[in-house]
Write a protein that holds these residues in place. Structure first.
Motif, mmCIF file in Angstrom:
data_model
loop_
_atom_site.group_PDB
_atom_site.id
_atom_site.type_symbol
_atom_site.label_atom_id
_atom_site.label_comp_id
_atom_site.label_asym_id
_atom_site.label_seq_id
_atom_site.Cartn_x
_atom_site.Cartn_y
_atom_site.Cartn_z
ATOM 1 N N MET A 3 -7.976 -10.012 0.116
ATOM 2 C CA MET A 3 -9.433 -9.842 0.176
ATOM 3 C C MET A 3 -10.122 -10.975 -0.588
ATOM 4 O O MET A 3 -11.165 -11.484 -0.181
ATOM 5 N N GLU B 272 -5.203 -9.916 -10.694
ATOM 6 C CA GLU B 272 -5.387 -11.167 -9.980
ATOM 7 C C GLU B 272 -6.332 -12.133 -10.702
ATOM 8 O O GLU B 272 -6.238 -13.336 -10.573
ATOM 9 N N PRO C 283 -3.332 -3.139 6.830
ATOM 10 C CA PRO C 283 -4.107 -2.623 5.693
ATOM 11 C C PRO C 283 -3.245 -2.011 4.584
ATOM 12 O O PRO C 283 -3.695 -1.902 3.449
ATOM 13 N N HIS C 284 -1.999 -1.644 4.910
ATOM 14 C CA HIS C 284 -1.138 -1.058 3.879
ATOM 15 C C HIS C 284 -0.228 -2.086 3.219
ATOM 16 O O HIS C 284 0.663 -1.720 2.472
ATOM 17 N N ARG C 285 -0.462 -3.362 3.524
ATOM 18 C CA ARG C 285 0.389 -4.380 2.919
ATOM 19 C C ARG C 285 0.167 -4.432 1.414
ATOM 20 O O ARG C 285 -0.947 -4.246 0.939
ATOM 21 N N ASP C 286 1.242 -4.722 0.665
ATOM 22 C CA ASP C 286 1.141 -4.718 -0.805
ATOM 23 C C ASP C 286 0.111 -5.713 -1.327
ATOM 24 O O ASP C 286 -0.547 -5.461 -2.330
ATOM 25 N N ILE D 229 -2.637 -6.717 0.016
ATOM 26 C CA ILE D 229 -3.878 -6.672 0.793
ATOM 27 C C ILE D 229 -5.121 -6.940 -0.077
ATOM 28 O O ILE D 229 -6.047 -7.637 0.336
ATOM 29 N N ASP D 230 -5.130 -6.402 -1.312
ATOM 30 C CA ASP D 230 -6.291 -6.647 -2.182
ATOM 31 C C ASP D 230 -6.390 -8.118 -2.576
ATOM 32 O O ASP D 230 -7.474 -8.668 -2.694
ATOM 33 N N LYS D 231 -5.233 -8.722 -2.766
ATOM 34 C CA LYS D 231 -5.229 -10.152 -3.108
ATOM 35 C C LYS D 231 -5.773 -10.960 -1.931
ATOM 36 O O LYS D 231 -6.504 -11.923 -2.108
ATOM 37 N N PHE E 53 -4.883 -4.709 -8.792
ATOM 38 C CA PHE E 53 -5.776 -5.638 -8.090
ATOM 39 C C PHE E 53 -6.485 -6.547 -9.104
ATOM 40 O O PHE E 53 -6.529 -7.769 -8.945
ATOM 41 N N PRO F 58 -7.580 0.165 1.163
ATOM 42 C CA PRO F 58 -7.981 -0.822 2.175
ATOM 43 C C PRO F 58 -8.194 -0.263 3.596
ATOM 44 O O PRO F 58 -9.184 -0.617 4.226
#
Lengths: 157, 448
Positions: free
Chosen positions: B240, A32, B231-234, B236-238, A29, A99
């Motif tokens: 956000m 990024e 929510p489990h997409r690879d 997902i943090d990006k 993460f 998440p």
């Protein structure tokens, strides 16, 4: 208000696989935000090694268990500086919640539990490190009454 | 196959007439100039007194100037129609067209305002800087996801209504259509599975309205170019960081009934309704996918100029109700049903904002209007020429604004209905009179 079914405890051997996954996700993460956060090509394997070192190591590493599943973790390093009256500072180096489990106060709970343990150790302050461009993290820590404390700049050698 | 494709060459005709008229709007006085002495009233020295009154109480600007009925149609030209980033000058004809519709259907004076500011902070300061001139702001044709942050911030920081038509206008028109479509097939929308295909301005806003309307987030799936928001997409943090709106949808819906990595084909299996607001078709939505939807499926294919699937294809595949964005096909989901009336309503009560509940109220009133005229599979939403619709929607929105405490003036439904009818009628009559008198020139090839 904390979620029922949520349990925070120190990471132990049985968490190895899960913790390794969380560490890897935390670092991918951060990738990024700045080229300096780019991951080693063996990052997944290294995350596993790190998980092994974290468990039972010197740092304060707690995991959040939700419905018997480890869904988040925090790693805090305590640094010393004798010349300061406060002497010791807890630094949140890593904090990650999967998440699907966000928005339930799990990250705040990890911090609260860690803070309690730091207090028992006589540590007076806790700080948090995160990439400068991570405005979500900034908003999160500000909401928990953290204030700007230290700036870190970087350039290529 | 392309039954709706022949007919008039609108592009050629439009360019010729734009050149002939050199634009579509002009400003006109609405006070009498009986002699040049009247300028002593409308301008110096008399005008100093209204100025002094406004200086004492800035809200008087809504009563003593044209501010109350004037809005800006603002664009940076970063996502114009389906043409993309063509720049502010090229966006002007679209904004001017919008201004024309605002005036003709809503009696609202709208000023096209295209500009070169691209960044969010710059945009916000621009809107705040021009706020004193206007009673409202209509944002238009702005790239996503900037448009979301812009609307959120502007709604927070300005004391006049800010509306992004590509979000709220399209979403409200769609919601109106959905309400009636579900009524017609006899299903409860709140208990149905709804698939939103395309995660741009319109569908992200529609998701929000559906939620406020009462559809549980878990009954909705939203699909973007990479698959279901999950929510489990690879990435997902990006998301956000880069698109918190999509991120929130992923978390709130939990991906609905789907697994991470699933796409539109899987999503449509057993789904009750599809709202596609993605890219021009045909063939973007395939017949065989629609065939797997639940009985009495509802399909809205809103891409322009060509819907994601032609209505007859969707029907052959078993869809019962089909809507598109096109005026030459039945059930046109048309923003123009919404924005002139919403602004008529909010301007008349000097509203400070347009809440999601007000947008929903507009949708509900539009749906009710069509229902009163008799719903059928080819009539779930009114047509643009049903002009009694506009005052009704204005009244519904105005009353909601009062109810929610965001209006500077109070009103009743009946009172606003009459006022809106009067304002809109007068606006149309002025135009029609100028046309009859030849003050609006006849184009050379016109023989009417």
């Amino acid at each position: 208000m904390y979620e029922p079914g949520l349990y925070v405890r120190p990471a132990s051997e049985k968490d190895l696989e899960r913790l390794a996954r969380l560490i890897y996700r935390f670092y991918s993460f951060n990738e990024e935000f700045d080229p300096a956060w780019a991951l080693d090509e063996d990052a997944e394997a290294i995350a596993r090694e790190l998980a092994g070192e974290y468990i039972g190591g010197d740092d304060l590493v707690l995991v959040a268990e939700y419905d018997n599943e480890v869904v988040g973790y925090i790693r805090i390093v305590v640094v010393e500086n004798r010349i300061l009256a406060s002497k010791r500072l807890g630094v949140i180096k890593e904090l990650y919640v999967l998440p699907p489990f966000r928005g339930r106060g799990i990250a705040s709970r990890l911090i609260a539990e860690a803070q309690e343990r730091l207090g028992d150790m006589g540590v007076k302050h806790v700080s948090a490190e995160f990439p400068a461009a991570n405005y979500v993290a900034e908003r999160f820590y500000r909401a928990l009454s953290f204030r700007p404390y230290l700036s870190m700049y970087l350039r290529e050698v | 196959m392309e039954k709706a494709e022949e007919k008039v060459d609108w592009y050629k005709l439009s360019l010729r007439l734009h050149r002939f008229y050199a634009g579509k709007m002009e400003t006109m006085p609405k006070v009498p100039v009986r002699s040049l002495e009247d300028f002593a009233i409308w301008y110096t020295p008399g005008v100093a007194e209204p100025s002094r009154a406004i200086a004492r109480d800035p809200d008087e600007s809504f009563e003593l100037t044209s501010r109350w009925n004037t809005i800006a149609v603002v664009s940076d030209g970063t996502r114009v129609l389906g043409l993309g980033r063509i720049g502010p000058e090229a966006a002007y004809p679209v904004m001017e067209g919008k201004a024309l519709i605002f005036k003709y259907l809503g009696g609202v004076d709208a000023v096209p305002l295209v500009h070169r500011v691209r960044d969010l902070e710059g945009w916000i300061s621009l809107l705040k800087a021009i706020e004193p001139s206007f009673g409202g702001i209509n944002l238009e044709d702005i790239e996503s996801p900037k448009c979301f942050a812009l609307l959120d911030r502007a709604r927070e920081e300005l004391e006049i209504p800010v509306w992004h038509d590509d979000q709220q206008g399209t979403a409200a028109a769609t919601l109106a259509g959905l309400i009636n479509a579900f009524k017609l097939v006899g299903k409860d929308m709140a208990k149905s599975r709804i698939v939103l295909f395309g995660a741009g301005a319109a569908n992200i806003a529609l998701y929000r309205l559906l939620k406020v309307w009462g559809v549980p987030p878990g009954n909705i799936v939203v699909i973007d170019s990479k698959g279901v928001l999950h929510p489990h997409r690879d990435d997902i943090d990006k998301l956000m960081i880069n698109n918190p709106w999509k991120y929130r949808i992923a978390l709130e819906t939990g991906g609905g009934w789907l697994r991470a990595g699933d796409g539109i084909e899987k999503a449509l299996e057993g789904a009750d309704a599809l709202v596609a607001a993605s890219r021009p078709g045909p063939g973007v939505i395939k017949k065989e996918w629609v065939a797997k939807m639940a009985k009495d499926a509802i399909v809205f294919a809103e891409a322009n100029p060509v819907p994601e699937i032609w209505p007859w294809e969707a029907k052959e595949a078993g869809a019962r109700i089909v809507a598109t964005g096109r005026s030459d096909l039945p059930n046109q989901v048309n923003n123009s049903l919404v924005f002139p009336a919403v602004f008529r309503g909010v301007l008349d009560v000097r509203a400070k904002t347009i809440t999601d509940e007000m947008a929903i109220e507009a949708a509900v009133e539009i749906a009710r209007y069509a229902e009163e005229r008799g719903l059928s599979e080819d009539y779930i939403i009114p047509k643009m020429e049903e002009w009694h619709l506009y005052p009704r929607v204005a009244a519904a929105v105005a009353v909601k604004a009062v109810e929610q405490g965001v209006a500077r003036k109070t009103t009743t439904y009946r009172e606003e209905l009459e006022r809106a009818e009067e304002i809109i009628r007068r606006s149309r009559e002025k135009h029609d009179l100028m046309w009859e008198k030849g003050l609006i020139e006849r184009p050379p090839e016109d023989h009417s």
